[in-house]
Design a protein around this motif. Structure first.
Motif, PDB file in Angstrom:
ATOM      1  N   ILE A 112      17.260  13.542   1.957  1.00  0.00           N
ATOM      2  CA  ILE A 112      18.539  14.263   1.926  1.00  0.00           C
ATOM      3  C   ILE A 112      18.236  15.763   2.003  1.00  0.00           C
ATOM      4  O   ILE A 112      17.533  16.291   1.135  1.00  0.00           O
ATOM      5  N   PRO A 113      18.731  16.435   3.044  1.00  0.00           N
ATOM      6  CA  PRO A 113      18.446  17.880   3.120  1.00  0.00           C
ATOM      7  C   PRO A 113      19.123  18.617   1.963  1.00  0.00           C
ATOM      8  O   PRO A 113      20.296  18.362   1.681  1.00  0.00           O
ATOM      9  N   ALA A 114      18.382  19.490   1.290  1.00  0.00           N
ATOM     10  CA  ALA A 114      18.984  20.277   0.201  1.00  0.00           C
ATOM     11  C   ALA A 114      20.045  21.193   0.798  1.00  0.00           C
ATOM     12  O   ALA A 114      19.812  21.805   1.842  1.00  0.00           O
ATOM     13  N   PRO A 115      21.207  21.280   0.155  1.00  0.00           N
ATOM     14  CA  PRO A 115      22.289  22.080   0.743  1.00  0.00           C
ATOM     15  C   PRO A 115      22.094  23.582   0.527  1.00  0.00           C
ATOM     16  O   PRO A 115      21.628  24.012  -0.526  1.00  0.00           O
ATOM     17  N   PRO A 116      22.495  24.350   1.524  1.00  0.00           N
ATOM     18  CA  PRO A 116      22.472  25.809   1.356  1.00  0.00           C
ATOM     19  C   PRO A 116      23.663  26.261   0.513  1.00  0.00           C
ATOM     20  O   PRO A 116      24.616  25.497   0.316  1.00  0.00           O
ATOM     21  N   GLU A 117      23.618  27.524   0.019  1.00  0.00           N
ATOM     22  CA  GLU A 117      24.721  28.054  -0.795  1.00  0.00           C
ATOM     23  C   GLU A 117      26.021  28.040   0.002  1.00  0.00           C
ATOM     24  O   GLU A 117      27.057  27.649  -0.496  1.00  0.00           O
ATOM     25  N   ASP A 118      25.921  28.461   1.267  1.00  0.00           N
ATOM     26  CA  ASP A 118      27.098  28.446   2.126  1.00  0.00           C
ATOM     27  C   ASP A 118      27.169  27.071   2.795  1.00  0.00           C
ATOM     28  O   ASP A 118      26.425  26.801   3.729  1.00  0.00           O
ATOM     29  N   GLY A 119      28.043  26.222   2.283  1.00  0.00           N
ATOM     30  CA  GLY A 119      28.128  24.845   2.769  1.00  0.00           C
ATOM     31  C   GLY A 119      28.609  24.726   4.212  1.00  0.00           C
ATOM     32  O   GLY A 119      28.569  23.653   4.791  1.00  0.00           O
ATOM     33  N   THR A 120      29.063  25.829   4.806  1.00  0.00           N
ATOM     34  CA  THR A 120      29.630  25.737   6.155  1.00  0.00           C
ATOM     35  C   THR A 120      28.592  25.973   7.254  1.00  0.00           C
ATOM     36  O   THR A 120      28.875  25.798   8.426  1.00  0.00           O
ATOM     37  N   CYS A 121      27.391  26.419   6.869  1.00  0.00           N
ATOM     38  CA  CYS A 121      26.407  26.746   7.911  1.00  0.00           C
ATOM     39  C   CYS A 121      25.271  25.715   7.924  1.00  0.00           C
ATOM     40  O   CYS A 121      25.108  24.957   6.984  1.00  0.00           O
ATOM     41  N   ALA A 122      24.496  25.741   9.010  1.00  0.00           N
ATOM     42  CA  ALA A 122      23.292  24.896   9.054  1.00  0.00           C
ATOM     43  C   ALA A 122      22.112  25.785   8.679  1.00  0.00           C
ATOM     44  O   ALA A 122      21.127  25.890   9.397  1.00  0.00           O
ATOM     45  N   CYS A 123      22.238  26.469   7.499  1.00  0.00           N
ATOM     46  CA  CYS A 123      21.235  27.497   7.161  1.00  0.00           C
ATOM     47  C   CYS A 123      19.895  26.895   6.771  1.00  0.00           C
ATOM     48  O   CYS A 123      18.925  27.631   6.612  1.00  0.00           O
ATOM     49  N   ASN A 124      19.837  25.562   6.554  1.00  0.00           N
ATOM     50  CA  ASN A 124      18.512  24.993   6.273  1.00  0.00           C
ATOM     51  C   ASN A 124      17.760  24.673   7.572  1.00  0.00           C
ATOM     52  O   ASN A 124      16.735  24.020   7.557  1.00  0.00           O
ATOM     53  N   GLU A 125      18.286  25.169   8.690  1.00  0.00           N
ATOM     54  CA  GLU A 125      17.542  25.119   9.960  1.00  0.00           C
ATOM     55  C   GLU A 125      17.098  26.540  10.274  1.00  0.00           C
ATOM     56  O   GLU A 125      17.898  27.469  10.214  1.00  0.00           O
ATOM     57  N   CYS A 126      15.836  26.697  10.635  1.00  0.00           N
ATOM     58  CA  CYS A 126      15.330  28.035  10.980  1.00  0.00           C
ATOM     59  C   CYS A 126      15.781  28.346  12.419  1.00  0.00           C
ATOM     60  O   CYS A 126      15.348  27.686  13.362  1.00  0.00           O
TER      61      CYS A 126
END
Ligand code: 13P
Ligand code: SF4
Length: 326
Positions: free
Chosen positions: A264-278
């Motif tokens: 399960i990918p850990a969620p970023p603070e901003d739930g609307t972005c795909a910020c856990n992708e570089c």
């Protein structure tokens, strides 16, 4: 970094089977594709080797083929070129930088070193060749602890550029290294509250975190390590569910190696972005990889004087790692 062209944006015939064409060109040109675990899955699947930053450097050094296509970011291409100056090193999109490497400019780092005389300089591999040229020994997240511990306890050390990795190494070694204040925009944004929420949903799940994450995340993790270390942990663990606090590209290989486990990918603070992708890593695409092989561009070139200095701390890292069996 000197590049002939940022990337070859030539139109690609949409009727082509890109996977087959890439395999054909790779064979025809005697090229080897290395890919980091954060690359898109389709690129990882075409690579001859996938690995973390340490493995990619170790593999590059041993490659005999004349062309290396490094599917990763700029500092990885530079490291391969510095280790293999006679080879052609290509990167599908030379815009693939690194926010962490960018957070440490060589002129400012040099000033920091001058302000702290008598210190050994240890730099994370996520740095430019110019910063490496100012460094005594390079480390990656796989070997940082052991390399720091290879110095006497009272050694005065500057560590750059990642403050989170530096803090983590200080905390597990009891050292007091002076830290450069840099960070990675992907690893800084994981939300501790959302990970705790996920833990309620998946009480059996183990939290895997890269040491570039903030200390609140690292402290709640069951396993902290490089991408390769997190992958190995998941493979060898008896547990079946994992919350992954690093760039989500690693989940591709985790799922391939452990088809019956849940990641399960850990969620970023901003739930609307795909910020856990570089966003840098994801610039490389199949089309750009195809053009890169076809035109043999863009090529990584490192200034000769810089490369001659930068190779020493990289080689030192590889020698220590080999002695430690890493
Ligand atoms: P690894 O050395 O764990 O592959 O990490 C590279 C990186 O860029 C982490 O953000
Ligand atoms: Fe750099 Fe962060 Fe991307 Fe890794 S994830 S390449 S440290 S920007």
């Amino acid at each position: 970094m000197n590049v002939d062209k940022v990337y070859i944006d030539a139109p690609v015939d949409s009727s082509l089977n890109l996977q087959e064409e890439i395999k054909r060109l790779k064979k025809e040109k005697n090229a080897v594709i290395l890919a980091h675990y954060y690359q898109k899955g389709e690129i990882q699947d075409l690579a001859d080797y996938i690995g973390d930053s340490l493995a990619l450097a170790q593999i590059a050094q041993k490659i005999e083929a004349p062309i290396i296509v490094l599917c990763g970011v700029g500092f990885m291409g530079e490291t391969a070129k510095i280790l293999c100056p006679d080879k052609k090193v290509l990167i599908p999109d030379m815009n693939a930088g690194c926010s962490l490497a960018d957070s440490c400019q060589a002129d400012e780092f040099e000033k920091f070193i001058k302000e702290n005389p008598g210190h050994t300089v240890i730099s994370y591999v996520n740095t430019s060749a110019e910063v490496k040229a100012l460094t005594d020994v390079v480390v990656t997240s796989t070997n940082a602890r052991q390399i720091v511990e290879s110095f006497p306890e009272d050694e005065k050390i500057i560590f750059g550029p990642d403050r989170n990795l530096g803090n983590y190494i200080n905390s597990i070694t009891g050292r007091n290294m002076k830290l450069w204040n840099g960070a990675c925009h992907v690893h800084e944004q994981f939300s501790v509250e959302k990970i705790i929420e996920l833990k309620k949903q998946y009480p059996e799940a183990k939290v895997l975190a890269h040491p570039e994450c903030k200390d609140v995340i690292v402290r709640l993790a069951d396993k902290v390590g490089s991408t390769a270390a997190l992958l190995n942990y998941a493979v060898n663990s008896k547990f079946k569910e994992f919350i992954v606090a690093t760039e989500s590209g690693i989940i591709h290989e985790m799922t391939k190696k452990c088809p019956n486990k849940k990641f399960i990918p850990a969620p970023p603070e901003d739930g609307t972005c795909a910020c856990n992708e570089c966003n840098f890593m994801r610039l490389n695409t199949l089309e750009k990889l195809y053009n890169c092989l076809k035109y043999e561009l863009p090529e990584v070139n490192v200034d000769k004087n810089i490369a001659e200095k930068a190779v020493k701390p990289i080689q030192r890292m590889l020698e220590i790692s080999a002695k430690l069996g890493l």
